[in-house]
Design an enzyme around this catalytic site. Structure first.
Site, PDB file in Angstrom:
ATOM      1  N   ASP A  17       0.794  -1.243   0.000  1.00  0.00           N
ATOM      2  CA  ASP A  17       0.000   0.000   0.000  1.00  0.00           C
ATOM      3  C   ASP A  17       0.823   1.290   0.000  1.00  0.00           C
ATOM      4  O   ASP A  17       0.519   2.227   0.754  1.00  0.00           O
ATOM      5  CB  ASP A  17      -0.975   0.002   1.195  1.00  0.00           C
ATOM      6  N   LYS A 114      -6.920  -4.973  -3.226  1.00  0.00           N
ATOM      7  CA  LYS A 114      -7.667  -5.543  -2.096  1.00  0.00           C
ATOM      8  C   LYS A 114      -8.608  -4.502  -1.516  1.00  0.00           C
ATOM      9  O   LYS A 114      -8.450  -3.306  -1.764  1.00  0.00           O
ATOM     10  CB  LYS A 114      -6.702  -6.063  -1.032  1.00  0.00           C
ATOM     11  N   CYS A 159      -2.214  -2.769   7.576  1.00  0.00           N
ATOM     12  CA  CYS A 159      -2.078  -3.696   6.450  1.00  0.00           C
ATOM     13  C   CYS A 159      -0.803  -4.535   6.505  1.00  0.00           C
ATOM     14  O   CYS A 159      -0.812  -5.701   6.117  1.00  0.00           O
ATOM     15  CB  CYS A 159      -2.209  -2.940   5.134  1.00  0.00           C
TER      16      CYS A 159
HETATM   17  C1  VGL Z   1      -4.705   0.649   5.611  1.00  0.00           C
HETATM   18  C2  VGL Z   1      -6.321   1.515   6.972  1.00  0.00           C
HETATM   19  C3  VGL Z   1      -7.263   1.394   5.967  1.00  0.00           C
HETATM   20  C4  VGL Z   1      -3.270   0.252   5.447  1.00  0.00           C
HETATM   21  C5  VGL Z   1      -5.624   0.507   4.592  1.00  0.00           C
HETATM   22  O1  VGL Z   1      -2.778   0.199   4.300  1.00  0.00           O
HETATM   23  O2  VGL Z   1      -2.622  -0.011   6.476  1.00  0.00           O
HETATM   24  N1  VGL Z   1      -5.067   1.138   6.794  1.00  0.00           N
HETATM   25  N2  VGL Z   1      -6.907   0.883   4.785  1.00  0.00           N
END
Ligand code: VGL
Ligand code: ZN
Length: 212
Positions: A17, A114, A159
């Site tokens: 991410d 995802k 994540c």
């Molecule tokens: C994430 C919160 C919501 C992350 C993704 O990448 O850690 N955290 N969506």
């Protein structure tokens, strides 16, 4: 000093991410999120297998506070359990969902999206938050002979942690490369995530622990 870690063909680097909304100025900014990109690029060059993930939510996603007329960082009981609610972020096709422009994607054999199910979040790259729906990543890595999963990216306490825990649950050895991660750390979430990872046998390391 502990022995250096030798990277083998049965290792995968999971790059989690690294997207605009998690960078400083983004909609769910992680402090220093951008600082890890050069470190991650240097790691990518050392691995034979690289998987990049991309948080990729539809508008009105169940993890968005706005969907429930609630405030970000509140907790909401959804059908699969407690869900932290977030500002709208990483909406499919939006600028905020884009991977960091300097991230070196050339060596990635898959970019795994995802959190696409409107009603279910997925911090983990392996299993959605309902605890059942698989992304298929475990099977894909097994098919490629992967034994160890090295995690980096954002955010350490969400994540990255869930992916490392699910890597362990799927039978892989799991490592978190701490200097290639940054955390959200809301309400002690980083300490809580590390307690769970330590208990599950996820190993902490630094990119300098890699041999060569
Ligand atoms: C994430 C919160 C919501 C992350 C993704 O990448 O850690 N955290 N969506
Ligand atoms: Zn998300």
């Amino acid at each position: 000093m502990p022995a250096k870690i030798q990277i083998a063909d049965s290792d995968v680097l999971l790059v989690i991410d690294l997207q605009a909304d998690f960078m400083p100025g983004g909609r769910l900014a992680v402090a220093e999120g951008d600082v890890v990109v050069p470190t991650v690029n240097a790691l990518i060059r050392r691995f034979a297998h690289v998987v990049v993930t991309q948080d990729w939510h539809p508008e009105g996603h169940a993890s968005f506070a706005s969907t429930h007329a609630a405030q970000p960082f509140e907790t909401k009981q959804l059908h699969y359990g407690d869900q932290t609610l977030w500002p709208n972020h990483c909406v499919q096709g939006s600028e905020g969902a884009a991977l960091h422009p300097e991230l070196d994607l050339d060596a990635a054999f898959v970019i795994l999206r995802k959190g696409m199910n409107p009603g279910v979040d997925s911090y983990s790259a392996f299993v959605e938050a309902d605890g059942r729906t698989t992304t298929g990543l475990g099977a894909l890595l097994n098919a490629r002979g992967v034994k160890r999963v090295f995690c980096c990216g954002l955010a350490t306490d969400f994540c990255v942690a869930y992916s490392a825990l699910d890597a362990r649950a799927a039978g892989f050895d799991a490592f978190v490369i701490e200097d290639a991660c940054r955390a959200i750390d809301a309400d002690g979430s980083l300490a809580a995530a590390w307690a769970r990872m330590d208990a599950a046998g996820v190993r902490r390391m630094d990119s300098r622990d890699i041999e060569g």
